[in-house]
Design an enzyme around this catalytic site. Structure first.
Site, PDB file in Angstrom:
ATOM      1  N   ASP A 292     -35.711 -31.227 -17.231  1.00 44.61           N
ATOM      2  CA  ASP A 292     -34.403 -31.046 -17.855  1.00 44.61           C
ATOM      3  C   ASP A 292     -33.548 -30.212 -16.896  1.00 44.61           C
ATOM      4  O   ASP A 292     -34.081 -29.397 -16.139  1.00 44.61           O
ATOM      5  CB  ASP A 292     -34.575 -30.321 -19.190  1.00 44.61           C
ATOM      6  CG  ASP A 292     -33.248 -29.983 -19.830  1.00 44.61           C
ATOM      7  OD1 ASP A 292     -32.423 -30.888 -19.987  1.00 44.61           O
ATOM      8  OD2 ASP A 292     -33.035 -28.797 -20.145  1.00 44.61           O
ATOM      9  N   ASP A 490     -36.602 -26.747 -22.106  1.00 42.31           N
ATOM     10  CA  ASP A 490     -36.534 -25.450 -22.781  1.00 42.31           C
ATOM     11  C   ASP A 490     -35.743 -25.472 -24.068  1.00 42.31           C
ATOM     12  O   ASP A 490     -35.732 -24.485 -24.801  1.00 42.31           O
ATOM     13  CB  ASP A 490     -35.902 -24.416 -21.846  1.00 42.31           C
ATOM     14  CG  ASP A 490     -34.409 -24.646 -21.668  1.00 42.31           C
ATOM     15  OD1 ASP A 490     -33.997 -25.816 -21.627  1.00 42.31           O
ATOM     16  OD2 ASP A 490     -33.664 -23.653 -21.572  1.00 42.31           O
ATOM     17  N   ASP A 494     -34.976 -30.915 -26.225  1.00 46.51           N
ATOM     18  CA  ASP A 494     -36.051 -31.411 -25.368  1.00 46.51           C
ATOM     19  C   ASP A 494     -37.359 -31.634 -26.134  1.00 46.51           C
ATOM     20  O   ASP A 494     -38.291 -32.235 -25.604  1.00 46.51           O
ATOM     21  CB  ASP A 494     -36.324 -30.421 -24.224  1.00 46.51           C
ATOM     22  CG  ASP A 494     -35.122 -30.243 -23.312  1.00 46.51           C
ATOM     23  OD1 ASP A 494     -34.428 -31.245 -23.068  1.00 46.51           O
ATOM     24  OD2 ASP A 494     -34.884 -29.116 -22.857  1.00 46.51           O
TER      25      ASP A 494
END
Length: 612
Positions: A292, A490, A494
């Site tokens: 990410d 995080d 996600d």
């Protein structure tokens, strides 16, 4: 189900029952053992003496227990890191109740209690600062030596150490809910779980044991037939017991759990929490890592990067813009304010403040009308770019967000902010690529910004403009190409992708939801932990395979010797005591090999000097 304990029970049980019968009714065995009836002082009427194997059964079980003690010792050593963390926990808490300060046991603290912490004291439980400021040593959680500044509204964690000022905080998580206790539980759960390779060992043991029993019975039958009549029962029984003992798959049973336990313990010491043995095993297969962007590759917090001015001095322009943005709650505006304050710029009074969502803001600062926004807003107001348009495009290509500034209807400058890269990001990504892992970045940001960040960290494959619900689909698509995919993230958005991935890796500084959905948590919040986790997984599985190899080689060589295969050539037979010692030695070697993992060192990856 037949397992290693089956062989131990049958082998020692046969030796013990035979010895008991020979002791109580020796006459039944005297003629079959080749030992003539003898008596003390030459008395022909005395009780015949028959060989017994009580000592063999006793020594065998003692050696088995030695192997299990070593296994327990290995498990204990992997818990040393947790024990050290537990010792850091405060024993008492200073609670404010009914306007009075009272000291109580930390177990008596309840959510909502207001707790005072003075300099040098340990924070007893997790909570939110309500009054005061300080710097807190959070090394036990993050591994970072620098204290973390805390103010009103900041979260503090139990077992961390207050370094400077006194403050009061409201308890939010106590007992098993604290961050420390969650760490303990995750490691304990990981050590108690079985990896697929461990389940494979159980399956093999279930097949192996009946085969060994058949070999043992065949050994007894062959020796009973071919041995001399006066010794055949003793020789058949001894060889039968020796086969059962030396074939005991204790080393096979120890091969995986000891390595998994040591590996997860070593991971905890390096700030990598592994939820289970299956996660540790699967991590070594990963060939694709999806990162990410925000909060993982980048810091997750925009910062002021560029101030370009026309006629005004840069600091003067920044003072006007930051003063206006102080009235705004937008994250980009707050980053400009922080940047101005960091430069020592004094902010001014603002009037007639107005915001235009998605475009910008307008305000009066020091008698001057300031307009701050994107190019569309300037075009709507009929304000020319004033030569700043090309520079704005260059900044946007670098992954930054440019904002045009106009004063009294005239172009005055350009302000840019960006979510800065984490210092270790580029080096960690290069290390992953050297490990033959394909690194992909996935983000909901626009394509131009995403690709700019990808270029800066060396990622060629960038998936941009992916909505939260689409992230798990992208992971599924990669898996459809026969890739073993690890997802690193995080945020709450996600979590589905973390759960979908073969191994989900959560940044420990992220949300609880992301951590809960992941298989591995990185306490220190940086990408070097991903490299450590994969390297540790590879080292652990390599150790497991070494253990299984030696366990099988030992059995393949030992069983024929115990069955008497060398007797026709060398005249050697294997005593059950020697067989048990050899079996125990193989277990010791497996445990010792697993403990070598305690010397595992995380790959050294330096942070870059600048994150810009």
């Amino acid at each position: 189900a037949a397992d290693m304990n089956t062989l131990i029970a049958i082998g020692t049980g046969a030796a013990f029952l035979y010895s008991t019968a020979a002791t109580l009714v020796p006459q039944l065995f005297a003629g079959r053992t080749g030992i003539d009836a003898m008596s003390a002082m030459g008395d022909p009427g005395s009780t015949p003496m028959v060989p017994v194997y009580f000592e063999a059964a006793g020594v065998i079980i003692a050696l088995i227990l030695l192997g299990r003690m070593l296994e327990a010792s290995a498990k204990g050593k992997t818990s040393e890191a947790i024990q050290r963390l537990m010792k850091l926990q405060a024993k008492t808490a200073r609670v404010i109740r009914d306007g009075k300060e009272i000291d109580i046991e930390v177990e008596q603290v309840v959510p909502g209690d207001v707790i005072e912490v003075r300099p040098g004291e340990k924070i007893p439980v997790d909570g939110i600062v309500r009054d005061g400021t300080s710097a807190v040593d959070e090394a036990m959680l993050t591994g970072e030596s620098m204290p973390v500044d805390k103010g009103v509204g900041d979260e503090v964690f139990g077992a961390t150490i207050n370094k400077t000022g006194a403050f009061r905080f409201e308890a939010t998580k106590v007992g098993r809910e604290t961050a420390l206790q969650q760490i303990v539980k995750m490691v304990q759960d990981a050590q108690g779980s079985k990896a697929p390779i461990a389940r494979l060992a159980d399956v093999i043991s279930g097949i192996f044991t009946p085969i060994v029993l058949c070999i043992a019975v065949a050994t007894f039958a062959v020796w009973f037939i071919v041995a001399p009549a006066d010794t055949r029962f003793t020789m058949a029984l001894v060889n039968f017991v020796a086969v059962l003992i030396i074939a005991c798959p204790c080393a096979l049973g120890l091969a995986t759990p000891t390595a998994i336990m040591v590996g997860t313990g070593r991971g905890a010491e390096n700030g990598v929490l592994i939820k289970g043995g299956e996660s540790l095993e699967t991590a070594h297969k990963l060939d694709t890592i999806v990162l990410d962007k925000t909060g993982t590759v980048t810091q997750g917090k925009p910062e002021l990067t560029d101030v370009l001015s026309g006629e005004l001095a840069e600091n003067e322009l920044l003072a006007l813009v930051a003063s206006a943005e102080r009235q705004s709650e937008h994250p980009l505006g707050q980053s400009i304010v922080r940047g101005a304050l960091a430069r020592g710029i004094e902010l001014r009074e603002v009037s007639d403040f107005r915001t235009f969502p998605g475009s910008g803001l307008e305000a009066t600062v020091g008698g001057r009308r300031i307009l701050l926004g994107n190019s569309r807003m300037m075009q709507e107001r009929g304000i020319a770019a004033g030569g700043f348009e090309q520079r704005a495009e260059e900044l946007a290509a670098e992954g930054k967000t440019p904002m045009f500034v106009a004063l009294d209807g005239q172009p005055a400058g350009l302000i840019a902010v960006a979510d800065q890269l984490k210092p270790e990001a580029t080096a960690a990504i290069m290390a992953l690529q050297k490990m033959k892992i394909d690194v992909v970045m996935m983000t909901g940001d626009n394509k131009r910004t995403a690709e700019a960040v990808g270029r800066r960290v060396g990622i060629k494959r960038v998936l941009s403009e992916v909505p939260p619900e689409g992230k798990a689909n992208e992971i599924r698509r990669l898996q459809g190409g026969n890739a073993f995919v690890g997802m690193v993230g995080d945020g709450i958005n996600d979590a589905p992708a973390l759960a979908q991935a073969d191994v989900g890796i959560a940044i420990g500084t992220g949300t609880d939801v992301a951590i809960e959905a992941s298989d591995i948590t990185l306490l220190r919040g940086d990408l070097r932990g991903v490299v450590t986790a994969i390297a540790l997984s590879r080292a652990t599985i390599r150790t497991v395979k070494q253990n299984l190899f030696w366990a099988f080689v030992y059995n393949i060589i030992g069983i024929p010797i115990a069955a008497g295969a060398l007797y026709p050539i060398t005249g050697w037979l294997l005593s059950p005591v020697i067989a048990s010692a050899a079996m125990s030695l193989s277990s010791v070697s497996v445990v010792t090999n697993s403990l070598r993992l305690r010397r595992f060192k995380a790959p050294q990856i330096a942070s870059t000097a600048s994150a810009s």
